[in-house]
Design a protein around this motif. Structure first.
Motif, PDB file in Angstrom:
ATOM      1  N   UNK A  19      38.407  42.136  47.215  1.00 41.87           N
ATOM      2  CA  UNK A  19      37.422  41.379  48.003  1.00 41.87           C
ATOM      3  C   UNK A  19      36.632  42.307  48.922  1.00 41.87           C
ATOM      4  N   UNK A  20      35.354  42.023  49.045  1.00 44.36           N
ATOM      5  CA  UNK A  20      34.511  42.738  50.004  1.00 44.36           C
ATOM      6  C   UNK A  20      34.717  42.079  51.374  1.00 44.36           C
ATOM      7  N   UNK A  21      35.541  42.695  52.197  1.00 42.73           N
ATOM      8  CA  UNK A  21      35.893  42.097  53.491  1.00 42.73           C
ATOM      9  C   UNK A  21      34.752  42.130  54.496  1.00 42.73           C
ATOM     10  N   UNK A  22      33.643  42.803  54.168  1.00 42.87           N
ATOM     11  CA  UNK A  22      32.508  42.867  55.087  1.00 42.87           C
ATOM     12  C   UNK A  22      31.480  41.773  54.778  1.00 42.87           C
ATOM     13  N   UNK A  23      31.573  41.125  53.610  1.00 39.95           N
ATOM     14  CA  UNK A  23      30.565  40.134  53.236  1.00 39.95           C
ATOM     15  C   UNK A  23      30.677  38.908  54.148  1.00 39.95           C
ATOM     16  N   UNK A  24      29.523  38.330  54.494  1.00 37.30           N
ATOM     17  CA  UNK A  24      29.528  37.199  55.431  1.00 37.30           C
ATOM     18  C   UNK A  24      28.793  36.006  54.830  1.00 37.30           C
ATOM     19  N   UNK A  25      28.790  34.915  55.576  1.00 37.22           N
ATOM     20  CA  UNK A  25      28.032  33.720  55.181  1.00 37.22           C
ATOM     21  C   UNK A  25      28.450  33.242  53.804  1.00 37.22           C
ATOM     22  N   UNK A  26      27.443  32.950  52.967  1.00 34.02           N
ATOM     23  CA  UNK A  26      27.712  32.398  51.636  1.00 34.02           C
ATOM     24  C   UNK A  26      28.410  33.408  50.721  1.00 34.02           C
ATOM     25  N   UNK A  27      28.285  34.712  51.055  1.00 34.22           N
ATOM     26  CA  UNK A  27      28.915  35.748  50.215  1.00 34.22           C
ATOM     27  C   UNK A  27      30.369  35.990  50.606  1.00 34.22           C
ATOM     28  N   UNK A  28      30.833  35.371  51.681  1.00 36.49           N
ATOM     29  CA  UNK A  28      32.175  35.687  52.167  1.00 36.49           C
ATOM     30  C   UNK A  28      33.212  35.459  51.066  1.00 36.49           C
ATOM     31  N   UNK A  29      34.072  36.438  50.896  1.00 30.28           N
ATOM     32  CA  UNK A  29      35.132  36.307  49.897  1.00 30.28           C
ATOM     33  C   UNK A  29      34.700  36.710  48.504  1.00 30.28           C
ATOM     34  N   UNK A  30      33.500  37.277  48.375  1.00 29.73           N
ATOM     35  CA  UNK A  30      33.083  37.689  47.029  1.00 29.73           C
ATOM     36  C   UNK A  30      33.855  38.946  46.613  1.00 29.73           C
ATOM     37  N   UNK A  31      33.900  39.187  45.322  1.00 28.08           N
ATOM     38  CA  UNK A  31      34.613  40.385  44.870  1.00 28.08           C
ATOM     39  C   UNK A  31      34.795  40.397  43.371  1.00 28.08           C
ATOM     40  N   UNK A  32      35.747  41.195  42.919  1.00 28.36           N
ATOM     41  CA  UNK A  32      35.998  41.361  41.489  1.00 28.36           C
ATOM     42  C   UNK A  32      37.421  40.894  41.179  1.00 28.36           C
ATOM     43  N   UNK A  33      37.544  40.027  40.203  1.00 26.39           N
ATOM     44  CA  UNK A  33      38.875  39.604  39.735  1.00 26.39           C
ATOM     45  C   UNK A  33      39.227  40.396  38.481  1.00 26.39           C
ATOM     46  N   UNK A  34      40.386  41.038  38.505  1.00 26.18           N
ATOM     47  CA  UNK A  34      40.867  41.752  37.313  1.00 26.18           C
ATOM     48  C   UNK A  34      42.063  41.002  36.752  1.00 26.18           C
ATOM     49  N   UNK A  35      42.024  40.732  35.459  1.00 27.48           N
ATOM     50  CA  UNK A  35      43.211  40.204  34.778  1.00 27.48           C
ATOM     51  C   UNK A  35      43.527  41.172  33.637  1.00 27.48           C
ATOM     52  N   UNK A  36      44.787  41.257  33.263  1.00 25.62           N
ATOM     53  CA  UNK A  36      45.131  42.249  32.237  1.00 25.62           C
ATOM     54  C   UNK A  36      46.339  41.802  31.426  1.00 25.62           C
ATOM     55  N   UNK A  37      46.390  42.329  30.205  1.00 27.36           N
ATOM     56  CA  UNK A  37      47.521  42.119  29.292  1.00 27.36           C
ATOM     57  C   UNK A  37      47.880  43.471  28.697  1.00 27.36           C
ATOM     58  N   UNK A  38      49.147  43.628  28.333  1.00 28.82           N
ATOM     59  CA  UNK A  38      49.531  44.859  27.657  1.00 28.82           C
ATOM     60  C   UNK A  38      48.735  44.970  26.361  1.00 28.82           C
ATOM     61  N   UNK A  39      48.175  46.161  26.106  1.00 28.35           N
ATOM     62  CA  UNK A  39      47.338  46.339  24.917  1.00 28.35           C
ATOM     63  C   UNK A  39      48.222  46.563  23.680  1.00 28.35           C
ATOM     64  N   UNK A  40      47.667  46.215  22.528  1.00 30.43           N
ATOM     65  CA  UNK A  40      48.416  46.416  21.281  1.00 30.43           C
ATOM     66  C   UNK A  40      48.482  47.901  20.932  1.00 30.43           C
ATOM     67  N   UNK A  41      47.419  48.637  21.277  1.00 32.04           N
ATOM     68  CA  UNK A  41      47.416  50.085  20.989  1.00 32.04           C
ATOM     69  C   UNK A  41      46.935  50.824  22.228  1.00 32.04           C
TER      70      UNK A  41
END
Ligand SMILES: Cc1cc2nc3c(=O)[nH]c(=O)nc-3n(C[C@H](O)[C@H](O)[C@H](O)COP(=O)(O)OP(=O)(O)OC[C@H]3O[C@@H](n4cnc5c(N)ncnc54)[C@H](O)[C@@H]3O)c2cc1C
Length: 446
Positions: free
Chosen positions: A220-242
């Motif tokens: 999360x970008x902890x500096x974002x304010x107003x409507x952008x508050x809490x914006x950021x990047x979500x990473x999800x992952x699974x073990x790869x086959x190779x």
């Protein structure tokens, strides 16, 4: 064994301890050391990756565990490993990933010991799937505060076992641990990254990811304010086959303490904005070595020096599900108003209670972020702590240097049981730490 005068700090470098330290290489030597008498107690210290004063004992004695780092036995049929407690996650990955095994869960650094991982009952990016490290421990050999040995497990001395998981080193020195490694078919993960425009979107997507993804973590970008508050990047992952194609990677290091002014709201804001825009609006998927995914910060050794000589605090709280949306909003509002936040905050879900009497996890959402140590930051942390408490949350002792004893007691409802176990095994208070004194973990003598 000879004792050496040393100055130790936690990873945040806000707390220092002048100690007499000893680095035994054999379990028998460690047992002998615990039989000694020390005016201000003795404490195990792993690699000091706790941010505050959990691994410190100012004016007292410290038993450094890093050379108690042998693998004792491994059964490849089910992944059962017995090792000494000074073995690190880095050692485990080096030895076992090429054979198709991974630790069941791991913190965000590979430079933590198994003893430290048990004593803080650490969690990883897969807590909803597998719980915390303590959930995987089959048994432990513990050197009690008197120097006697005890085998503890969920069935042998279960109260002492529960006090040792997440027990911040206060039940004695863990010598051996037995736990199961997990079978994997490659050393890589398929990672999906998606932009989250605001906090509501983030919380909703994390709530879905915790049910479906092998790993999930939000930045999360902890500096974002107003409507952008809490914006950021979500990473999800699974073990790869190779495996991902191997790319030569060289760890870099921050060679010296950077001057405090290098990090200011402007530079941090620019960094956080660039991080958000790094992933396109459509998101992206890539396969990467699991080390890179699990330990992004390990690529830069001594990164804690970027905060300069005064060091930094990390705030980490968990808020139970029912209060999480309201609690996270209040925390982020207070942080962005204070303009005190730093690089990306980490937002994750936790799946349930740990096994330890002082385990941090509970089912909820956890937020962690760094604050350069400047005037006023401790007041801000006290405000954040009050918000966490108001929403039924708790602070993670592995990260903490500033919590007060009364708030701690309200956050950890099994503290009375923990004290009871310690009064039984260590009535003379032979094991002590700066954290135990600051938070009055032992309580008033019976
Ligand atoms: C970059 C970074 C990322 C992190 N990410 C996470 C994360 O994602 N999740 C998480 O849960 N934590 C995380 N942490 C915190 C870290 O995992 C814990 O603080 C861990 O306990 C550090 O292990 P250590 O070996 O350095 O222990 P230390 O910090 O040296 O000690 C921690 C505690 O363990 C006790 N201890 C150590 N060894 C023994 C032993 N053999 N017997 C008994 N007690 C012992 C010490 O007395 C102390 O109370 C992170 C830390 C860093 C620096």
């Amino acid at each position: 064994m000879t004792w050496k005068k040393m100055t130790l700090t936690g990873w945040g470098r806000t707390r220092r301890a002048e100690v007499d330290a000893c680095r035994p290489e054999r379990g028998q030597t460690a047992i002998g050391l615990l039989k000694g008498r020390y005016d201000r107690g003795i404490l195990a210290h792993g690699l000091g990756r706790s941010y505050g004063d959990a691994p410190l004992n100012d004016g007292g004695n410290i038993l450094l565990t890093e050379r108690l780092n042998r693998m004792v036995s491994f059964d490849p049929s089910d992944g059962t490993l017995v090792c000494e407690a000074g073995v690190t996650f880095d050692d485990l990955l080096t030895a076992f990933l090429p054979r198709g095994f991974l630790p069941p869960t791991s913190p965000g650094t590979a430079f933590a010991t198994i003893g430290g991982a048990i004593a803080n009952d650490v969690h990883g990016k897969n807590h909803d799937r597998v719980g915390s490290f303590g959930d995987h421990v089959l048994w432990l050999d513990l050197i009690l505060p008197t120097g006697e040995m005890a085998r503890v497990s969920p069935t042998e001395r279960p109260e002492l076992f529960a006090a040792t998981i997440g027990g911040v080193g206060l039940t004695g020195v863990i010598l051996h641990a037995c736990f199961r490694l997990r079978r994997v078919f490659s050393g890589s993960v398929d990672v999906r990254e998606r932009r989250m425009p605001d906090l509501d979107a983030f919380m909703a997507s994390l709530s879905e990811a915790r049910e479906t993804a092998g790993y999930s973590v939000g930045w999360i970008d902890g500096m974002a304010r107003g409507g952008d508050m809490g914006r950021g990047i979500l990473e999800t992952a699974e073990t790869a086959a190779t495996d991902a194609p191997a790319k030569p990677s060289k760890a870099r290091a921050v060679p010296i303490d950077l001057p405090g002014f290098t990090l200011n709201p402007l530079s941090i804001n620019l960094f956080n904005q660039a991080y958000y825009r790094r992933v396109s609006a459509e998101g992206r998927t890539r396969t990467m070595p699991i080390r890179q995914f699990l330990y992004p910060l390990d690529a830069i050794h001594h990164w804690n020096r970027i905060y300069g000589k005064r060091g930094f605090h990390q705030f980490q709280a968990v808020i139970p599900d029912a209060e999480a949306v309201a609690g996270m909003r209040k925390l982020l509002e207070a942080i962005s108003e204070a303009r005190a936040g730093s690089f990306l905050a980490v937002l994750k879900t936790l799946g349930g209670e740990g096994r330890g009497l002082l385990s941090f996890p509970t089912r909820g959402y956890t937020l962690a972020l760094d604050f350069p140590r400047r005037d006023g930051v401790e007041d801000l942390m006290a405000r954040l702590t009050a918000i966490a408490l108001d929403h039924g949350g708790r602070i993670y002792l592995a990260k903490d240097a500033v919590l007060d004893a009364a708030s701690f007691a309200r956050m950890y409802p099994k503290l009375g049981d923990f004290r009871h176990v310690l009064d039984g095994i260590d009535p003379d208070r032979r094991i002590q730490s700066d954290l135990s004194r600051r938070l009055d973990i032992r309580g008033v003598s019976p």
